[in-house]
Scaffold this motif. Structure first.
Motif, PDB file in Angstrom:
ATOM      1  N   GLY A 167      47.499  -0.548  26.197  1.00 54.10           N
ATOM      2  CA  GLY A 167      46.147  -0.245  25.719  1.00 54.10           C
ATOM      3  C   GLY A 167      46.077   0.562  24.442  1.00 54.10           C
ATOM      4  N   PHE A 168      47.176   0.596  23.669  1.00 58.84           N
ATOM      5  CA  PHE A 168      47.166   1.284  22.371  1.00 58.84           C
ATOM      6  C   PHE A 168      46.415   0.434  21.347  1.00 58.84           C
ATOM      7  N   ALA A 227      47.351   8.370  11.281  1.00 62.86           N
ATOM      8  CA  ALA A 227      47.322   7.914  12.675  1.00 62.86           C
ATOM      9  C   ALA A 227      46.791   9.000  13.601  1.00 62.86           C
ATOM     10  N   GLU A 228      47.114  10.270  13.301  1.00 62.69           N
ATOM     11  CA  GLU A 228      46.595  11.379  14.109  1.00 62.69           C
ATOM     12  C   GLU A 228      45.070  11.386  14.121  1.00 62.69           C
ATOM     13  N   THR A 229      44.453  11.128  12.956  1.00 60.14           N
ATOM     14  CA  THR A 229      42.992  11.159  12.893  1.00 60.14           C
ATOM     15  C   THR A 229      42.397  10.071  13.778  1.00 60.14           C
ATOM     16  N   LEU A 234      40.338   7.375  19.131  1.00 60.22           N
ATOM     17  CA  LEU A 234      40.627   6.195  19.952  1.00 60.22           C
ATOM     18  C   LEU A 234      41.590   6.492  21.096  1.00 60.22           C
ATOM     19  N   GLY A 235      42.098   7.715  21.154  1.00 60.46           N
ATOM     20  CA  GLY A 235      42.945   8.125  22.280  1.00 60.46           C
ATOM     21  C   GLY A 235      44.411   7.853  22.080  1.00 60.46           C
ATOM     22  N   GLN A 236      44.770   6.567  21.962  1.00 59.23           N
ATOM     23  CA  GLN A 236      46.184   6.246  21.753  1.00 59.23           C
ATOM     24  C   GLN A 236      46.293   5.099  20.747  1.00 59.23           C
ATOM     25  N   VAL A 237      47.041   5.359  19.688  1.00 58.72           N
ATOM     26  CA  VAL A 237      47.178   4.385  18.603  1.00 58.72           C
ATOM     27  C   VAL A 237      48.651   4.287  18.206  1.00 58.72           C
ATOM     28  N   TYR A 238      48.958   3.219  17.444  1.00 56.58           N
ATOM     29  CA  TYR A 238      50.304   3.125  16.877  1.00 56.58           C
ATOM     30  C   TYR A 238      50.233   2.436  15.520  1.00 56.58           C
ATOM     31  N   THR A 239      51.157   2.792  14.654  1.00 57.52           N
ATOM     32  CA  THR A 239      51.314   2.105  13.371  1.00 57.52           C
ATOM     33  C   THR A 239      52.674   1.415  13.402  1.00 57.52           C
ATOM     34  N   PHE A 240      52.796   0.343  12.637  1.00 60.70           N
ATOM     35  CA  PHE A 240      54.080  -0.354  12.499  1.00 60.70           C
ATOM     36  C   PHE A 240      54.028  -1.001  11.122  1.00 60.70           C
ATOM     37  N   GLU A 262      55.109   4.292  14.721  1.00 63.22           N
ATOM     38  CA  GLU A 262      54.620   5.655  14.937  1.00 63.22           C
ATOM     39  C   GLU A 262      53.419   5.660  15.891  1.00 63.22           C
ATOM     40  N   PRO A 263      53.651   5.924  17.171  1.00 60.79           N
ATOM     41  CA  PRO A 263      52.525   6.119  18.084  1.00 60.79           C
ATOM     42  C   PRO A 263      52.016   7.561  18.014  1.00 60.79           C
ATOM     43  N   GLU A 264      50.721   7.732  18.208  1.00 59.05           N
ATOM     44  CA  GLU A 264      50.097   9.059  18.310  1.00 59.05           C
ATOM     45  C   GLU A 264      49.144   9.022  19.506  1.00 59.05           C
ATOM     46  N   VAL A 265      49.241  10.034  20.372  1.00 50.96           N
ATOM     47  CA  VAL A 265      48.457  10.006  21.612  1.00 50.96           C
ATOM     48  C   VAL A 265      47.735  11.337  21.835  1.00 50.96           C
TER      49      VAL A 265
END
Length: 499
Positions: A167-168, A227-229, A234-240, A262-265
């Motif tokens: 659900g990211f 990604a932190e912002t 959005l709760g949980q995100v990732y970049t690739f 880079e996931p940020e949660v």
């Protein structure tokens, strides 16, 4: 209207007149013989004017195509050379040759693209990796690089699959940025200013206000801050995506352009972050083991062959598949930096000065040799080190509350793997506005430059964590290659931007 309809019917009819080609991978796994098939690909070898080894990149394996040379024109036979692109049509039959299930008895052969046999660099013989790097545009036609790139592709899909299943939200962070996430300063400048007659300020400095973006900009070293912002909404995100380091390093572990995951949660602390990283790595390795069994077995054999030329002391203790299963079957050992320093200070290689970098005191920045000792010799399992000294880590890492003056630590973590050392770096982020501002001041980081980043601490701040994993380091580990330049299609390194 009738004319248009006639065109579509005619066009469709013509399309079906030509037999659609079947991938070599599908032909070799077929259950039906004596069917007429068409295959297209590149000639690997042509023996006795009769046997073509054809490969189309869908699999490690070639399919043998048997030519009736007595009834094939001499000028066609001469053009069946290594590297040539051809189309063959014929019957798929059980092969009489050893080591192959099926072959094609060719009834029709067409040369799609000639290849001068004397000039084609990828001859069917062993080439050095250095030679192959110089021919990166053609090296993927070899077994080894075909296997590496298929593994890379599957690993990439596994990354997205894992995060999407959890659900990211996938976030595309900027490639051109005005901030330096790492504070390292090793960045590629982006400018539209002319090199001759660059506009200057009264102080004689470059006047970036006249540049395209009206300020100094660079290629990104990380998408983390942006990604932190998004994680804070959005709760949980990732970049690739691609990242860039202008680091003049010519080692086998560094690239100037590489891909980062880079996931940020939001609401994750350091322990949650470690759980996520361990689960993620084990998932993508397991997925790739399941999907790329044949390619990985080939790469394991290649590695074993390569290691025969090395002295016994330099050979790996584990095979490639053994190493991958080692990561899957072992829980990652969690060890504080302080405990790791005690272990390293008292270990035999340190006492006998076998390390290149001797560990004398707390606060030392660990090198690859120390990390590998902890994983391969001491704990004999993957290791997660945490709570590092604050002065060797980035400004955004959360300061621990219970540290003594002069020995401040941050909620950082690194994951260490056999044969490679650090593969993941992450932390719980500093969510306290005042503490973050103080850390930025101490390091001379401009608050005005990162006003938007500080806003996430002004408006609804919360505990959050994330990590970064260099994708090529992961591909390096999974394929068993020893040089990072061999796991990316076109490596970018100091003095090299070929292709």
């Amino acid at each position: 209207m009738q004319l248009v309809m006639y065109y579509y019917i005619s066009h469709f009819h013509n399309q079906t007149d030509t037999m659609k080609h079947t991938k070599v991978k599908d032909l070799l796994s077929s259950n039906t013989t004596l069917q007429t098939v068409n295959a297209k690909g590149w000639v690997r070898t042509f023996r006795n004017n009769q046997f073509i080894a054809l490969n189309d990149g869908s699999t490690l394996n070639n399919i043998q195509c048997v030519v009736d040379f007595e009834n094939t024109a001499e000028e066609i036979l001469k053009r069946i050379t290594t590297g040539a692109a051809i189309s063959v049509t014929g019957s798929l039959v059980e092969s009489k040759g050893a080591g192959q299930k099926y072959e094609i008895q060719v009834s029709k052969l067409e040369i799609l693209g000639d290849s001068d046999a004397e000039k084609f660099p990828m001859q069917p013989k062993k080439h050095s990796l250095e030679f192959l790097r110089e021919n990166a545009h053609l090296r993927v036609r070899t077994n080894a690089f075909g296997a590496i790139m298929r593994v890379r592709s599957v690993l990439s899909f596994a990354v997205h699959n894992y995060f999407q299943e959890k659900g990211f939200v996938y976030v595309n962070t900027p490639i051109i940025t005005g901030s330096d996430a790492e504070g390292a300063g090793e960045m590629f400048k982006v400018t539209a200013l002319p090199f001759d007659g660059t506009p200057r300020t009264e102080e004689g400095k470059v006047n970036y206000k006249e540049d395209f973006f009206g300020k100094e900009t660079n290629l990104t070293v990380s998408g983390q801050l942006e990604a932190e912002t998004f994680a804070m909404a959005l709760g949980q995100v990732y970049t690739f995506g691609p990242t860039f380091r202008a680091e003049n390093s010519n080692t086998s572990r560094h690239l100037a352009e590489f891909w980062m995951i880079e996931p940020e949660v939001a609401f994750n602390d350091l322990n949650d972050n470690m759980d996520l990283a361990e689960d993620f790595i084990q998932y993508v390795i397991k997925y790739t083991l399941d999907k790329c069994a044949e390619d990985l077995k080939f790469l394991e054999s290649r590695l074993l062959e390569e290691e025969k030329s090395k002295p016994q002391a330099e050979r790996s203790e584990m095979t490639l598949l053994g190493k991958l299963n080692f990561v899957l079957e072992n829980n990652f050992k969690r060890v504080s930096y302080t405990e790791a320093i005690d272990i390293l200070r008292d270990c035999t290689p340190n006492k006998k000065k076998k390390f290149n970098y001797i560990i004398n005191e707390w606060g030392a920045d660990l090198q690859s040799e120390h990390e590998r000792y902890l994983v391969e010799k001491h704990f004999k399992c993957p290791v997660i080190l945490f709570d590092y000294p604050a002065n060797i880590k980035a400004f955004y890492m959360r300061l621990n509350d219970d540290t003594e003056p002069g020995k401040e630590t941050v909620r950082a973590m690194d994951i260490l793997f056999p044969g490679i050392g650090e593969i993941v770096g992450g932390s719980q982020r500093e969510e306290r506005f005042d503490v973050l501002v103080e850390k930025m001041k101490a390091l001379g980081i401009d608050e005005e430059e990162l006003w938007w980043y500080l806003d996430t601490r002004r408006f609804g701040s919360a505990v959050h964590s994330g990590f970064g994993l260099g994708f090529e380091r992961l591909v390096l580990f999974v394929t068993g290659m020893t040089n990072i330049r061999d796991v990316i299609p076109f490596p970018r390194t100091p003095m090299n931007a070929e292709f």
